[in-house]
Design a protein around this motif. Structure first.
Motif, PDB file in Angstrom:
ATOM      1  N   ASN A 194    -127.442 -45.209  17.163  1.00  0.00           N
ATOM      2  CA  ASN A 194    -126.906 -44.361  16.094  1.00  0.00           C
ATOM      3  C   ASN A 194    -126.062 -43.191  16.597  1.00  0.00           C
ATOM      4  O   ASN A 194    -125.760 -42.283  15.842  1.00  0.00           O
ATOM      5  CB  ASN A 194    -128.030 -43.815  15.205  1.00  0.00           C
ATOM      6  N   LEU A 195    -125.671 -43.245  17.873  1.00  0.00           N
ATOM      7  CA  LEU A 195    -124.887 -42.126  18.399  1.00  0.00           C
ATOM      8  C   LEU A 195    -123.730 -42.582  19.280  1.00  0.00           C
ATOM      9  O   LEU A 195    -122.571 -42.240  19.015  1.00  0.00           O
ATOM     10  CB  LEU A 195    -125.782 -41.172  19.189  1.00  0.00           C
ATOM     11  N   VAL A 196    -124.007 -43.360  20.323  1.00  0.00           N
ATOM     12  CA  VAL A 196    -122.960 -43.832  21.243  1.00  0.00           C
ATOM     13  C   VAL A 196    -123.104 -45.339  21.390  1.00  0.00           C
ATOM     14  O   VAL A 196    -124.160 -45.838  21.781  1.00  0.00           O
ATOM     15  CB  VAL A 196    -123.070 -43.157  22.620  1.00  0.00           C
ATOM     16  N   ARG A 197    -122.029 -46.060  21.097  1.00  0.00           N
ATOM     17  CA  ARG A 197    -122.056 -47.521  21.176  1.00  0.00           C
ATOM     18  C   ARG A 197    -121.021 -48.022  22.182  1.00  0.00           C
ATOM     19  O   ARG A 197    -119.895 -47.556  22.209  1.00  0.00           O
ATOM     20  CB  ARG A 197    -121.769 -48.130  19.808  1.00  0.00           C
TER      21      ARG A 197
ATOM     22  N   ALA B 113    -116.110 -45.534  25.115  1.00  0.00           N
ATOM     23  CA  ALA B 113    -117.170 -45.728  24.128  1.00  0.00           C
ATOM     24  C   ALA B 113    -116.518 -45.713  22.745  1.00  0.00           C
ATOM     25  O   ALA B 113    -115.470 -45.098  22.546  1.00  0.00           O
ATOM     26  CB  ALA B 113    -118.231 -44.633  24.235  1.00  0.00           C
ATOM     27  N   TRP B 114    -117.150 -46.398  21.798  1.00  0.00           N
ATOM     28  CA  TRP B 114    -116.584 -46.499  20.452  1.00  0.00           C
ATOM     29  C   TRP B 114    -116.689 -45.173  19.696  1.00  0.00           C
ATOM     30  O   TRP B 114    -117.654 -44.420  19.858  1.00  0.00           O
ATOM     31  CB  TRP B 114    -117.325 -47.567  19.650  1.00  0.00           C
ATOM     32  N   ASN B 115    -115.691 -44.923  18.838  1.00  0.00           N
ATOM     33  CA  ASN B 115    -115.821 -43.813  17.901  1.00  0.00           C
ATOM     34  C   ASN B 115    -116.822 -44.192  16.807  1.00  0.00           C
ATOM     35  O   ASN B 115    -117.303 -45.321  16.728  1.00  0.00           O
ATOM     36  CB  ASN B 115    -114.461 -43.421  17.320  1.00  0.00           C
ATOM     37  N   GLU B 116    -117.143 -43.252  15.951  1.00  0.00           N
ATOM     38  CA  GLU B 116    -118.185 -43.474  14.949  1.00  0.00           C
ATOM     39  C   GLU B 116    -117.852 -44.624  14.006  1.00  0.00           C
ATOM     40  O   GLU B 116    -118.737 -45.381  13.585  1.00  0.00           O
ATOM     41  CB  GLU B 116    -118.413 -42.190  14.139  1.00  0.00           C
ATOM     42  N   ASP B 117    -116.570 -44.791  13.674  1.00  0.00           N
ATOM     43  CA  ASP B 117    -116.163 -45.836  12.735  1.00  0.00           C
ATOM     44  C   ASP B 117    -115.935 -47.187  13.400  1.00  0.00           C
ATOM     45  O   ASP B 117    -115.556 -48.147  12.721  1.00  0.00           O
ATOM     46  CB  ASP B 117    -114.879 -45.404  12.006  1.00  0.00           C
ATOM     47  N   MET B 118    -116.118 -47.269  14.719  1.00  0.00           N
ATOM     48  CA  MET B 118    -115.911 -48.511  15.466  1.00  0.00           C
ATOM     49  C   MET B 118    -114.478 -49.025  15.306  1.00  0.00           C
ATOM     50  O   MET B 118    -114.231 -50.228  15.194  1.00  0.00           O
ATOM     51  CB  MET B 118    -116.899 -49.586  15.007  1.00  0.00           C
TER      52      MET B 118
END
Length: 343
Positions: A283-286, A308-313
């Protein structure tokens, strides 16, 4: 705190020089910058990022950024002049090294539908380009149709070696079907010897890319496909540490692990049963990974540069964090989301 919050904090941060400790907050570059391959040359850092199937505004491939402190990055445009006949192809995983005054860009080019990818070489007399393709791809010694993520490493005696990822279908000796890493010797900067040796293949559950995956390039066969990719080699305390990324790049399971050897060509041992160096935070870094490792601008500390992905992927952004060499092996303090100081 989520990506949106620390992006705003970064934009408000003052620019500092490389002579003093540098404070940063991830991501250090908020636009799309997957697979950041970083070159340090004459006191400046140059980062090269994947651009996929679409060229940049200047018509070139691979975004180039430059910085003197790893925190504040300047856009230098595109690196590679598109090779003739490359329309509709994907361009992945650029890395650049310098040898005898020439800059060599190694990159993966191919078509996504049939996963026919090879590593190509382009050259320039400037780190920012333009780079021109040499016209001949590298050849895997076993004739693989899919091999990607080239990484050139120069040993202490001056000899260059080339690490890259390729597919393996067998499951003997506890291996999982999927992508692993091999190493070959470079005869020169444009040719491999053709004798790849195994570095690391998937063995553990955490490297699963997709269960029951249909692989059209292998006759429609189905595999529980595992992925180990993106090699980066560091010589530390007389040993060779091959860092790699594993699992599915779109998930929080994606992360960085390593194997180690006493010789550059192996044998490499010590594969982790999880991503020991860097991994996602639920829920924070993907998807943190596909990294480079460079020396800090203010000390002898090693720094991992990764995406790393931003929150919106929607985009993979460039991040940095210190790498610490512990009694248990290399570890990273990240992925960090608060303010960190490079010392």
């Amino acid at each position: 705190m989520r990506y949106a919050l620390f992006t705003l904090a970064l934009m408000a941060a003052p620019i500092v020089s490389a002579e003093t400790p540098v404070a940063y907050q991830n991501p250090v570059y908020t636009r799309s910058m997957p697979d950041p391959g970083v070159l340090e040359h004459e006191g400046r850092y140059y980062a090269f990022g994947t651009t996929g199937s679409k060229p940049l505004a200047d018509g070139r491939r691979f975004r180039v950024l430059s910085s003197d402190n790893l925190v504040d990055w300047q856009d230098e445009g595109g690196a590679l002049v598109s090779p003739a006949g490359s329309e509709g192809h994907e361009f992945w995983a650029p890395e650049v090294v310098e040898h005898d005054g020439t800059f060599y860009l190694y990159y993966s080019m191919g078509t996504i539908d049939d996963l026919q990818f090879k590593i190509r070489v382009a050259t320039s007399d400037s780190p920012t380009g333009p780079y021109t393709d040499t016209g001949t791809p590298l050849e895997d010694g076993a004739g693989a149709a899919f091999f990607i993520d080239g990484h050139a490493f120069q040993d202490d005696d001056g000899q260059w070696y080339f690490f890259y990822a390729k597919d393996f279908l067998d499951t003997e000796s506890g291996y999982r079907a999927g992508t692993g890493i091999v190493v070959d010797r470079l005869i020169d900067m444009r040719r491999l010897e053709g004798k790849p040796q195994m570095v690391v293949r998937p063995r553990y559950d955490w490297t699963l890319f997709e269960a029951n995956r249909t692989m059209s390039m292998y006759g429609g066969r189905r595999f529980d496909w595992h992925t180990i990719e993106a090699p980066w080699v560091v010589k530390h305390d007389g040993r060779y540490w091959c860092f790699y990324s594993g699992s599915n790049f779109g998930t929080e399971h994606y992360g960085i692990d390593y194997v180690v050897a006493d010789s550059v060509t192996g044998p490499y041992t010590g594969q982790g049963q999880y991503a020991r160096v860097l991994r996602g935070v639920p829920n924070l870094v993907r998807g943190p990974g596909h990294h480079s490792i460079v020396r800090s601008p203010v000390s002898e500390e090693d720094i991992i540069v990764y995406h790393a992905w931003n929150e919106d992927m929607t985009v993979r952004q460039m991040c940095i964090d210190p790498l610490t060499w512990t009694r248990y092996g290399p570890r990273c303090v990240g992925p960090s989301v608060g303010e960190v100081e490079l010392k």
